[in-house]
Design a protein around this motif. Structure first.
Motif, PDB file in Angstrom:
ATOM      1  N   TYR A 115       2.391   2.232  -1.305  1.00 13.87           N
ATOM      2  CA  TYR A 115       2.052   3.789  -0.977  1.00 13.87           C
ATOM      3  C   TYR A 115       1.462   3.796   0.244  1.00 13.87           C
ATOM      4  N   VAL A 139       6.256   5.054  -3.053  1.00 12.39           N
ATOM      5  CA  VAL A 139       6.128   6.463  -3.204  1.00 12.39           C
ATOM      6  C   VAL A 139       5.988   7.212  -1.834  1.00 12.39           C
ATOM      7  N   LEU A 217       9.999   7.046  -5.274  1.00 15.68           N
ATOM      8  CA  LEU A 217       9.585   8.204  -5.849  1.00 15.68           C
ATOM      9  C   LEU A 217       9.135   9.210  -4.780  1.00 15.68           C
ATOM     10  N   ALA A 220       4.133  12.239  -4.707  1.00 15.45           N
ATOM     11  CA  ALA A 220       2.637  11.742  -5.429  1.00 15.45           C
ATOM     12  C   ALA A 220       2.090  12.272  -6.311  1.00 15.45           C
TER      13      ALA A 220
END
Length: 403
Positions: A115, A139, A217, A220
């Motif tokens: 991330y 992410v 993705l 979050a």
């Protein structure tokens, strides 16, 4: 009887002590505290409060990094980390790039959660992480991160506000098992196999590369403590991150910034045509000064050739009050003007009040003060009554002027 010579007898010794020195009552620290007891209590309370405030500022605080595996706040991801740990997944929390590489090299086909919301990692380190990880979960990655990894997944915008909940819409087992998820404040990505696509879009909130090694993705909130219990967030998070027995949780920070290279200056960052912009702006500024600075002569102040009579102003205001049906406003102006003129005719001076002016007018006319007061303070409700009342005030002024 034998005389006893008392002179030869030994007299008992008697010690004479001087007066003992004792502290005077009311002196010393205890005495000062007794005399200033309220002040001492207040000072003690202030000292304790100040100490607690300093301690609160200096005391170590918990992890507040968004999506951190140690952050128990709403934006943290401690809940999903704990759940994965209870299901046999060993979560390695990497604080920097070296720790992340060590954990990846020590694990057996580990999964890497990356991330990098600030885009701190450069291309060589991203490639090293991708090569060491068995599977990489990104992410909300930035465009630079996806370009450096040379994957077939690209950014495709944000989730529209009209799509708060998204259905899987793909054949991936993880998405099918999780079901619907929230699309609020999410990003969509195109390429590979896209799931959770908004209506009319080919990009989705979840994108997986063709070989399955890269998963992107775009939200979050799916992993956060605050949104883990919503819709199918928990199922999607556990199935996406729990594919292997080792999970490296890596959030790049300022510690990972590359400080060894020479920083770029403004000259390096600016395009080539900027060097000609400064002289050109100087020429434009001088031209504007010369153009605007020309004067045809000094300014001449001349009176306006139009004189507006007072009667025209009064008639104009009267028409405005009539059009607006402002009976109360017209009544207040008529009353104020009448009192001002009566005060001048009665020589009451500028400080005269309405009551003094009314009493003086009543004495002069020989009429009861209540009658004059009722006339001056009358409140007409209609325009017809307002005209009649104005005529009565005019007659009153005429009577005063004739005396």
């Amino acid at each position: 009887m034998t005389d006893i010579d008392t002179a030869g007898m030994r007299q008992p010794e008697t010690s004479v002590a001087g007066p003992e020195t004792l502290p005077a009552p009311g002196r010393g620290p205890l005495g000062w505290l007794r005399r200033h007891r309220p002040l001492a209590v207040l000072a003690t309370v202030c000292a304790i409060a100040l100490g607690m405030a300093v301690w609160g500022q200096l005391a170590p605080k918990g992890d507040a990094t968004p999506l951190s595996a140690s952050n128990a706040g709403p934006e943290g991801a401690r809940a999903v980390s704990e759940i994965l740990g209870r299901h046999g997944v060993e979560v390695h929390k990497a604080g920097n790039f070296e720790a992340a590489m060590s954990a990846l090299e020590a694990g057996s086909s580990p999964t890497l959660l990356l991330y990098d919301r600030s885009g701190i990692l450069d291309e060589p380190r991203l490639l090293d992480l991708a090569a060491a990880a068995g599977r990489l979960v990104l992410v909300t990655p930035r465009l630079e991160t996806l370009s450096a990894l040379d994957s077939d997944i690209r950014q495709a915008g944000v989730v529209p506000d009209a799509s708060p909940a998204l259905v899987p819409g793909c054949s991936l087992p993880d998405a099918q098992a999780a079901g619907d998820i929230s699309g609020e404040s999410g990003f969509v990505y195109d390429g590979g196999v896209s799931c959770y696509r908004p209506s009319g879009s080919a990009a989705g909130l979840l994108a997986v590369s063709g070989d399955g090694r890269f998963s992107v993705l775009g939200s979050a909130e799916v992993l956060s403590n605050d949104g883990l219990d919503e819709l199918g967030h928990a199922a999607l998070a556990l199935r996406t991150l729990g594919g292997s027995s080792d999970l490296v949780w890596y959030l790049p920070s300022l510690e990972d910034l590359d400080t060894f290279g020479s920083p770029q200056t403004l000259d390096d960052l600016a395009p080539d045509w900027v060097r000609y912009l400064g002289p050109w702006l100087i020429v434009v500024a001088l031209t504007a000064i010369a153009w605007r600075g020309r004067r045809l002569g000094p300014l001449v102040f001349e009176p306006l050739p139009v004189v507006v009579k007072a009667v025209e102003t009064a008639e104009g205001r009267a028409r405005m009050y009539h059009d607006a049906h402002a009976v109360e406003q017209a009544r207040d102006n008529l009353r104020a003007g009448t009192l001002a003129r009566l005060a001048g005719k009665l020589r009451r001076g500028p400080g005269a009040t309405a009551e003094h002016t009314i009493d003086a007018a009543a004495r002069l006319l020989g009429r009861p003060s209540a009658e004059v007061r009722d006339l001056v303070n009358h409140h007409p409700r209609t325009e017809a009554r307002l005209v009649a009342w104005a005529q009565e005030l005019n007659n009153l002024e005429k009577e005063v002027s004739s005396r």
